[in-house]
Design an enzyme around this catalytic site. Structure first.
Site, mmCIF file in Angstrom:
data_model
loop_
_atom_site.group_PDB
_atom_site.id
_atom_site.type_symbol
_atom_site.label_atom_id
_atom_site.label_comp_id
_atom_site.label_asym_id
_atom_site.label_seq_id
_atom_site.Cartn_x
_atom_site.Cartn_y
_atom_site.Cartn_z
ATOM 1 N N GLU A 414 14.989 18.324 48.369
ATOM 2 C CA GLU A 414 15.666 19.311 49.215
ATOM 3 C C GLU A 414 15.484 20.730 48.674
ATOM 4 O OE1 GLU A 414 19.663 18.062 50.102
ATOM 5 O OE2 GLU A 414 18.922 16.311 51.186
ATOM 6 N N GLU A 492 16.155 9.744 51.450
ATOM 7 C CA GLU A 492 17.595 9.748 51.206
ATOM 8 C C GLU A 492 18.248 9.408 52.527
ATOM 9 O OE1 GLU A 492 18.564 12.957 48.271
ATOM 10 O OE2 GLU A 492 20.423 12.949 49.426
HETATM 11 C C1 GAL Z 1 21.692 15.349 49.710
HETATM 12 C C2 GAL Z 1 21.276 15.670 48.289
HETATM 13 C C3 GAL Z 1 21.938 14.754 47.296
HETATM 14 C C4 GAL Z 1 23.401 14.674 47.595
HETATM 15 C C5 GAL Z 1 23.575 14.169 48.997
HETATM 16 C C6 GAL Z 1 25.014 13.930 49.394
HETATM 17 O O1 GAL Z 1 21.459 16.373 50.572
HETATM 18 O O2 GAL Z 1 19.896 15.548 48.130
HETATM 19 O O3 GAL Z 1 21.726 15.219 45.990
HETATM 20 O O4 GAL Z 1 23.960 15.936 47.439
HETATM 21 O O5 GAL Z 1 23.042 15.120 49.865
HETATM 22 O O6 GAL Z 1 25.085 13.522 50.731
#
Ligand code: GAL
Length: 819
Positions: A414, A492
């Site tokens: 990100e 993710e």
């Molecule tokens: C993502 C990020 C993670 C964590 C997650 C929580 O955007 O990459 O590190 O913060 O959100 O939902």
């Protein structure tokens, strides 16, 4: 370019067949340098000097995390665990010049130190290393006294607002000392690949980087390959050059695979005539990787869906301290959930994690950075990026490229340069090139959370595999319009939140709840998050997607979203909902107790018949006529029995469950989930029993009973025998039961522990994300019926006895043998 891309035929890795020894070079020249340190928390002007008075400093063996000792305090940042991780910490150690080290290289290796390590030996500055997650080594020979005592001093300065999660503080990974010949295999100087693999034979290709003066000397490099049974199966000897290489053939290779992770070992011996100058052991595996736009991922030719989890590096109540058993247990629990891959979000992992993944058959996406030049927090790694990024990412690849488990390199997560066409493309290309300069056997990736931004600018195309964070609705045509060739992975996914054992009625979406807990009906998350069901559905529709990495497998310290009052990108303190101080994202809580979501993933990712039921069955005055009962199962059908009476069967995939959904870009306000089976039933004390059927036959069942008042404590150690090595762990589950032995799902009794003999309390915990009760303590309140006692062995053998007492409850005891 054809749509079928990237074939990575490879094999790899390092370290001895003895699992406990991790980092390369694993040789007779390496010893632990963990013992006998002194620690001081705070500034200590002049502490680098040999004659500095450290008599008041406290003895401290490594690895160590000073912040986990607490206290939790609202004056610290809940986003980083609410713990005192920032400030200055000093370590000093006095050690004798190693015998026989005259004329040799004396190497000190730090597997990782948090943060910005500066190192002195005998008052002379040796070097520094900012990034807390990277391994670094110094040759200290020229600073040593010819004989007698020397002092090494290390100063660490983790800063406030430098991380989006709990980073830990201190020399939290292992430290080693090697006495080596000046002519030797360089640090991470062995690179093993298997460019050709068939069932009949594998070509093992080795490149060795030597250091030291080779001119005029008759130096040779001897290679021996040992098979998984320890038998020599290939040898070769080559004249030494700075880069020495060889090719060996292994017949009938045993593959490294998820089910049977066979490991080979390469022994590299540097010889001058009859004299052995150096020996290095490198573990590797023989396997093939194929990534295709159309067909997804294949391991050894077999299509394999990535059932992955993102994991942070902390070990819950133990803090950031590296501990092999803690990591092994974490991975075992993940494997039970059906996990076959881990993303080391968002930094290089410990050697121990990779060694264990090699041994356990878990694929790893190793990630380098959470940030490049553009800051996410005021004092983040971006400060060091320009000077150190090349070094850090190259060291990461060199260190880890022999691990068969490592199958993808991620250059970032990100990254805010997604907003800038120019910087995004330039830096992504640069980092990608650095990786490829050292390893072309694995693909690169990066986690992108903006859409279509980095796809439209071309940044996502700079890496081999596009990692999509939270974009299941863009799989298929939308993303392919920008990226016709590159495979895509859900890098993710979900970010669903919940608290173990907490159920709020009715089932409805909310942002936060006054209890500072989150319902375990598995529907709540921040605005970018969605229930696991949405990802399952998207992956079913798009078999070409490589798979997913759930955020997260385990809860971790810090980032207490949805509490804290800030969203994911804001910089400051997150203390609006104090004491919420650790994550709710895990499928498993901070102690390793599964939440309901664990079983939702298990129902999708495993084949051994299972069935799970929620909520608990201990209701009072709910104000609701019926209670929603949900089953997660991998069976065809599930039947619910309430107090012995059938409430009906549900067919998986056909009888749908309506769940509320609301997240960015999702048009409806609910989903009819085919991954959950449900019933609405009135509450009456008794039991809930679910039976799973396959082809009409009962194959799995689970029952939960209404519990009476708490009556006793029950201790269950996960291991009753430990190695008496000063670091082995037994996780003792502490359960509150009623007089009949039923689990009390709402109990919060305080339990006090007495531990004697050949072990001590390493930490306690209970999985409650919103408490300031310390982890280093001899007591803990149960959270929804459970708490955890973590016992660490001493360095001497003997019995460890544990007694657990709680006011008004029958006590329990347990005993563990340290051998
Ligand atoms: C993502 C990020 C993670 C964590 C997650 C929580 O955007 O990459 O590190 O913060 O959100 O939902």
């Amino acid at each position: 370019m054809t749509r079928v891309m990237m074939m990575f035929f490879v094999a790899l890795t390092m370290a001895l067949a003895v699992p406990a020894i991790a980092a390369e070079p694993s040789s007779e020249y390496r010893e632990s340098f963990n013992d006998g340190w002194l620690f001081h928390n705070g500034e200590a002007p002049g502490a680098e000097a040999s004659d500095f008075d450290d008599s008041q400093w406290r003895p401290q063996d490594l690895p160590h995390d000073w912040a986990i000792e607490g206290p939790f305090d609202i004056k610290y940042n809940a986003r980083c665990g609410g713990l005192p991780f920032h400030g200055t910490g000093w370590y000093r150690k006095t050690f004798d010049t190693p015998a026989g080290s005259k004329g040799k290289a004396v190497l000190v290796t730090f597997d990782g130190a948090m943060y910005d390590a500066h190192v002195w030996v005998n008052g002379q500055f040796v070097g520094n290393r900012p990034y807390g997650y990277i391994e670094f080594q110094f040759d200290i020979s020229k600073y040593l006294n010819d004989e007698g005592a020397n002092t090494i001093a290390v100063r660490l300065t983790p800063e406030d607002l430098s991380s989006r999660w709990y980073p830990g503080a201190g020399i939290y990974r292992n430290v080693w000392i090697d006495v080596r010949n000046p002519v030797r295999v360089d640090q991470w100087g062995t690179f093993v690949t298997t460019p050709q693999v068939t069932d009949q034979a594998a070509t093992v290709s080795v490149e060795t980087t030597l250091t030291g003066d080779l001119t005029g000397a008759d130096v040779q490099v001897k290679y021996e390959v040992f098979d998984p049974n320890g038998k020599v199966v290939a040898t070769s000897t080559k004249p030494a050059a700075e880069k020495t290489s060889t090719q060996l053939t292994v017949n009938d290779p045993m593959r490294w695979d998820i089910e049977s992770p066979h490991l080979y070992r390469l022994k590299t011996t540097v010889l001058s005539g009859e004299e052995t100058l150096d020996v290095v052991q490198s573990r590797f595996g023989i396997r093939t990787l194929e990534f295709s736009k159309d067909k997804g991922f294949a391991l050894n030719g077999k299509h394999t869906r990535i059932q992955g989890v993102c994991l942070h590096h902390d070990n819950g109540p133990l803090g950031a301290i590296v501990n092999r058993r803690a990591i092994e247990r974490k991975l075992q629990i993940m494997k039970q959930m059906g996990v076959n891959s881990v993303r080391t979000s968002h930094n290089p992992p410990s050697n121990e994690l990779l060694d264990l993944c090699d041994e356990m058959g878990i694929l790893v996406q190793v990630e380098a950075f959470d940030v490049w030049m553009k800051a996410k927090v005021p004092n983040g790694y971006n400060k060091f990026f320009e000077e150190w990024a090349e070094r850090d990412i190259k060291d990461m690849v060199r260190r880890d490229r022999n691990h068969p488990s490592v199958f993808m390199w991620s250059i970032g997560n990100e990254i805010l340069e997604q907003a800038s066409k120019e910087d995004g493309n330039r830096i992504a290309k640069q980092l990608n090139d650095y990786v490829k300069s050292l390893d072309t056997t694995r693909p690169t990736t990066c986690g992108f959370n903006w859409y279509p931004g980095p796809y439209a600018t071309g940044m996502a195309g700079q890496v081999d595999i596009a990692g999509m964070n939270y974009k299941p609705l863009a799989y298929g045509d939308p993303v392919n319009a920008y990226l016709p060739n590159n495979p895509v992975v859900g890098s993710e996914t979900s970010s669903c939140t919940s608290s173990r054992g907490v159920y709020h009625l009715p089932i409805e979406k909310y942002q936060t709840h006054e209890s500072k807990q989150v319902t375990s009906y598995d529907i709540i998350g921040p605005p970018w998050a969605y229930p696991p069901d949405i990802e399952f559905d998207a992956l079913e529709k798009h078999p070409e997607i490589l798979g997913e990495y759930v955020w997260t497998g385990f809860d971790y310290l810090g980032e207490p979203t949805p509490y804290g009052g800030k969203d994911n990108n804001t910089n400051g303190y997150w203390n609006e909902d104090w004491p919420s101080r650790s994550s709710y994202f895990g499928a498993v809580d901070l102690c390793g107790f599964p939440k309901d979501r664990f079983y939702l993933y298990q129902s999708q990712w495993t084949e051994e018949p299972m069935v799970h039921v929620l909520p608990h069955w201990n209701w009072e005055n709910t104000g609701h006529d019926t209670i929603p009962v949900i089953a997660y199962s991998n069976c065809d059908e599930v039947e619910l029995f309430v107090n012995g009476e059938s409430a009906g069967r549900r067919i998986k995939g056909k009888d749908l469950t309506k769940i509320p959904v609301k997240f960015n870009r999702y048009e409806k306000d609910h989903l009819m989930s085919k991954y959950r089976m449900s019933w609405d039933v009135p509450f009456a004390p008794g039991s809930l029993r679910v039976v799973g059927y396959l082809d009409g036959k009962p194959v799995a069942e689970k029952e939960i009973k209404t519990a009476g008042a708490p009556a006793r404590v029950k201790l269950t150690p996960d291991r009753e025998e430990l190695a008496a090595d000063g670091s082995d762990l037994s996780y003792v589950t502490v359960r509150i039961e009623d007089a009949e032995g039923n689990f009390c799902p709402l109990a919060s009794n305080l339990v006090r522990f007495t531990v004697d003999g050949a072990g001590t309390i390493a930490a306690v915990g209970n999985g409650n994300a919103a408490t300031t009760a310390p982890f280093i303590a001899n007591q803990r309140e149960a959270f929804n019926g459970l708490c955890m006692l973590i016992i660490k062995s001493a360095k001497h053998a003997g019995e460890i006895t544990i007694r657990a007492e709680s006011d008004g409850l029958q006590a329990d005891h347990a005993s563990i043998d340290a051998k």
